[in-house]
Enzyme design. Structure first.
Site, PDB file in Angstrom:
ATOM      1  N   ASP A 134       0.853  -1.187   0.000  1.00 53.28           N
ATOM      2  CA  ASP A 134       0.000   0.000   0.000  1.00 53.28           C
ATOM      3  C   ASP A 134       0.891   1.240   0.000  1.00 53.28           C
ATOM      4  O   ASP A 134       1.725   1.407   0.885  1.00 53.28           O
ATOM      5  CB  ASP A 134      -0.900  -0.004   1.231  1.00 53.28           C
ATOM      6  CG  ASP A 134      -2.053   0.994   1.104  1.00 53.28           C
ATOM      7  OD1 ASP A 134      -2.345   1.425  -0.021  1.00 53.28           O
ATOM      8  OD2 ASP A 134      -2.652   1.324   2.141  1.00 53.28           O
ATOM      9  N   TYR A 136       1.215   5.643  -0.537  1.00 51.43           N
ATOM     10  CA  TYR A 136       0.702   6.820   0.186  1.00 51.43           C
ATOM     11  C   TYR A 136       0.896   7.990  -0.761  1.00 51.43           C
ATOM     12  O   TYR A 136       1.550   8.956  -0.445  1.00 51.43           O
ATOM     13  CB  TYR A 136       1.537   6.952   1.468  1.00 51.43           C
ATOM     14  CG  TYR A 136       1.016   7.848   2.568  1.00 51.43           C
ATOM     15  CD1 TYR A 136      -0.255   7.676   3.108  1.00 51.43           C
ATOM     16  CD2 TYR A 136       1.826   8.843   3.107  1.00 51.43           C
ATOM     17  CE1 TYR A 136      -0.691   8.469   4.140  1.00 51.43           C
ATOM     18  CE2 TYR A 136       1.389   9.639   4.152  1.00 51.43           C
ATOM     19  CZ  TYR A 136       0.126   9.446   4.672  1.00 51.43           C
ATOM     20  OH  TYR A 136      -0.318  10.227   5.714  1.00 51.43           O
ATOM     21  N   HIS A 141      -3.950  13.899   0.508  1.00 48.75           N
ATOM     22  CA  HIS A 141      -4.251  13.029   1.658  1.00 48.75           C
ATOM     23  C   HIS A 141      -3.133  13.101   2.700  1.00 48.75           C
ATOM     24  O   HIS A 141      -3.401  13.269   3.898  1.00 48.75           O
ATOM     25  CB  HIS A 141      -4.454  11.584   1.193  1.00 48.75           C
ATOM     26  CG  HIS A 141      -4.564  10.612   2.327  1.00 48.75           C
ATOM     27  ND1 HIS A 141      -5.649  10.573   3.177  1.00 48.75           N
ATOM     28  CD2 HIS A 141      -3.706   9.650   2.769  1.00 48.75           C
ATOM     29  CE1 HIS A 141      -5.461   9.630   4.088  1.00 48.75           C
ATOM     30  NE2 HIS A 141      -4.292   9.055   3.875  1.00 48.75           N
ATOM     31  N   GLU A 207     -10.788   3.721   3.122  1.00 49.13           N
ATOM     32  CA  GLU A 207      -9.834   4.508   2.346  1.00 49.13           C
ATOM     33  C   GLU A 207     -10.159   4.292   0.883  1.00 49.13           C
ATOM     34  O   GLU A 207     -10.188   3.150   0.404  1.00 49.13           O
ATOM     35  CB  GLU A 207      -8.390   4.095   2.659  1.00 49.13           C
ATOM     36  CG  GLU A 207      -7.990   4.500   4.077  1.00 49.13           C
ATOM     37  CD  GLU A 207      -6.533   4.220   4.405  1.00 49.13           C
ATOM     38  OE1 GLU A 207      -5.922   3.317   3.788  1.00 49.13           O
ATOM     39  OE2 GLU A 207      -5.986   4.916   5.289  1.00 49.13           O
ATOM     40  N   ASP A 241      -9.631   0.211   1.310  1.00 44.81           N
ATOM     41  CA  ASP A 241      -8.656  -0.245   2.298  1.00 44.81           C
ATOM     42  C   ASP A 241      -9.160   0.136   3.693  1.00 44.81           C
ATOM     43  O   ASP A 241      -8.765   1.147   4.257  1.00 44.81           O
ATOM     44  CB  ASP A 241      -7.299   0.405   1.995  1.00 44.81           C
ATOM     45  CG  ASP A 241      -6.166  -0.293   2.716  1.00 44.81           C
ATOM     46  OD1 ASP A 241      -6.310  -1.478   3.048  1.00 44.81           O
ATOM     47  OD2 ASP A 241      -5.129   0.356   2.928  1.00 44.81           O
ATOM     48  N   GLN A 248      -5.026   1.993  14.823  1.00 44.67           N
ATOM     49  CA  GLN A 248      -3.861   2.475  14.052  1.00 44.67           C
ATOM     50  C   GLN A 248      -3.044   3.498  14.838  1.00 44.67           C
ATOM     51  O   GLN A 248      -1.817   3.444  14.891  1.00 44.67           O
ATOM     52  CB  GLN A 248      -4.373   3.094  12.744  1.00 44.67           C
ATOM     53  CG  GLN A 248      -3.292   3.652  11.827  1.00 44.67           C
ATOM     54  CD  GLN A 248      -3.895   4.334  10.586  1.00 44.67           C
ATOM     55  OE1 GLN A 248      -5.105   4.352  10.389  1.00 44.67           O
ATOM     56  NE2 GLN A 248      -3.038   4.876   9.742  1.00 44.67           N
ATOM     57  N   LYS A 261      -5.060  -2.064  10.071  1.00 41.74           N
ATOM     58  CA  LYS A 261      -5.145  -2.086   8.607  1.00 41.74           C
ATOM     59  C   LYS A 261      -5.350  -3.475   8.024  1.00 41.74           C
ATOM     60  O   LYS A 261      -5.881  -3.598   6.919  1.00 41.74           O
ATOM     61  CB  LYS A 261      -3.833  -1.541   8.023  1.00 41.74           C
ATOM     62  CG  LYS A 261      -3.567  -0.098   8.343  1.00 41.74           C
ATOM     63  CD  LYS A 261      -4.432   0.783   7.492  1.00 41.74           C
ATOM     64  CE  LYS A 261      -4.081   2.233   7.686  1.00 41.74           C
ATOM     65  NZ  LYS A 261      -4.881   3.077   6.792  1.00 41.74           N
TER      66      LYS A 261
HETATM   67 MN    MN Z   1      -4.419   2.335   2.583  1.00 45.03          MN
END
Ligand code: MN
Length: 425
Positions: A134, A136, A141, A207, A241, A248, A261
């Site tokens: 994953d 970013y 964001h 997400e 996601d 978290q 996650k």
């Molecule tokens: Mn994600």
């Protein structure tokens, strides 16, 4: 332009103008017809097409592919054949279903064993995902999250404009659309407390992401260059996601995302090929800092794909709560893949690489509830009059994606799943 992408082509299978699946799309998926055998398939309009039956009846003659390549539970072996075969099969499908070609249409026995109404098939996981990464990659964001947790002055970490930041996720809990998930339990540190409590997450979020599926890469130790990276990308899906923000927040220091996650991620069942998305290429955002040579590429490597998120309360109607776009991503898929392999890390057919949450510049384009409700301070209003800061049990999250150009709409359908209550054991 690829033969299969001809915007003028019409199919003898009827397709409504607002369908995501005109004859120019020809995505790949895996389905099981009622009481039949799992097969690889494609879709035109609301018709599911059995590719193993097509192959057995001789419609792929002249294309050198193994005789059982579509009689599989996953697309991994087909993906391993590489871009030339993917393209040849899509081009042949475009001709088999072209309005000008009546061969299959006029053969009712063949049609009966190849074509199914979409509601009579069950979509399955399209690939065996050996590894999931994953990224970013959305600057909007990363900036929003940075402002919320570190303040506006340190919103972006110093590495962010140099590196497509990512982490290795978990593939065992990736689910196909339609599979519902349970609210996860875990350790949570209440505000002001000095020790954590254990219980169901109170901050369940989605997400909004897009993910790409790779083919086999190079041997361990060899990197994929940024200019060749797209040859290793089979196609894309919409990706939810799921994230438990409270779990978290407590666990992520110093090694990053873990149990907040890895309990579930959901994907749309039809993989739309990079070939089908070719008309929707756009340039990405200008890089704000000079980047390393291995990440530089010329040309258009972003894709203009409109993304939508809906929340549907139990028994209620869906409310549109966000509209974003894949074109906002600061780091392209090619840059993500070049970075992923620059240290010699190998990739396999069916690996899934997700973009990270895709937020746009405006408040209604944010890709998570954390941002839309700004850490719980601005509730989201739904059409039934209720509000949300995070998800409630019984909420269904629906994500859709599509592009339109020259009168052709190419879409992904949707990824839809309900949040069920935590399992109390
Ligand atoms: Mn994600």
């Amino acid at each position: 332009m690829r033969f299969a992408n001809n915007p003028q082509r019409k199919s003898w299978i009827s397709v409504s103008p607002d369908s995501d699946f005109p004859i120019q799309n020809l995505p790949f998926g895996v389905f099981i017809p009622n009481d039949d055998v799992i097969t690889i398939g494609t879709r035109i309009g609301n018709t599911a097409i059995d590719l193993s039956a097509l192959q057995q009846l001789g419609y792929f003659h002249g294309i050198e592919i193994p005789s059982d390549i579509f009689l599989q539970d996953t697309l991994n072996d087909f993906i391993s054949l590489g871009p030339a075969k993917w393209g040849a099969v899509r081009d042949r499908l475009a001709w088999i279903f072209d309005y000008e070609n009546q061969e299959l249409k006029s053969n009712s026995a063949h049609s009966r064993s190849i074509l199914y109404p979409i509601e009579e098939v069950q979509m399955l996981m399209p690939v065996f995902i050996q590894d999931y990464t994953d990224f970013y990659s959305s600057k909007e964001h990363a900036t929003n999250v940075g402002i919320m947790f570190r303040g506006a002055d340190n919103a972006l970490m110093p590495n962010w404009l140099h590196i497509p930041v990512g982490y290795h996720g978990r593939s065992s809990s990736i689910l196909v659309s339609g599979v519902d998930i349970h609210r996860p339990k875990g350790q949570i540190l209440p505000n002001g407390a000095d020790r954590p409590e254990f219980g169901p997450s109170k901050q369940m979020d989605f997400e909004l992401e897009m993910a790409f599926i790779t083919s086999d890469g190079k041997p361990l130790g060899h990197r994929i260059q940024v200019d060749e990276a797209e040859e290793y990308i089979f196609g894309m899906v919409v990706f939810n996601d799921w994230s438990a923000r409270d779990i978290q927040k407590w666990e992520y220091v110093p090694l990053g995302p873990f149990l907040g996650k890895n309990f579930a991620s959901s994907l749309s069942p039809w993989i739309v090929t990079l070939d089908a998305l070719e008309p929707f290429r756009v340039a990405g955002p200008e890089k704000e800092l000079e980047i390393q040579e291995y990440l530089k590429h010329e040309g258009e490597h972003n894709f203009d794909i409109t993304l939508e998120v809906y929340i549907q309360p139990e028994g209620g109607e869906p409310s549109l709560i966000s509209t974003s776009n894949t074109k906002y991503l600061y780091w392209s898929m090619a840059q993500q893949l070049a970075h992923h392999t620059v240290n010699g890390c190998n990739i396999n057919s069916g690996d899934l690489m997700a973009s990270g949450t895709i937020s746009g510049p405006s408040e209604n384009s944010f890709g998570s509830m954390l941002e839309l409700a700004w850490k719980g301070t601005k509730p989201i209003h739904l059409s039934d009059g209720s509000n949300r800061t995070f998800l409630l049990d019984g909420d269904t999250v629906i994500m859709k994606a599509h592009s339109v150009k020259n009168g052709v709409r190419i879409g992904f359908g949707e990824v839809r799943s309900m949040l069920l209550p935590a399992i109390l054991d």
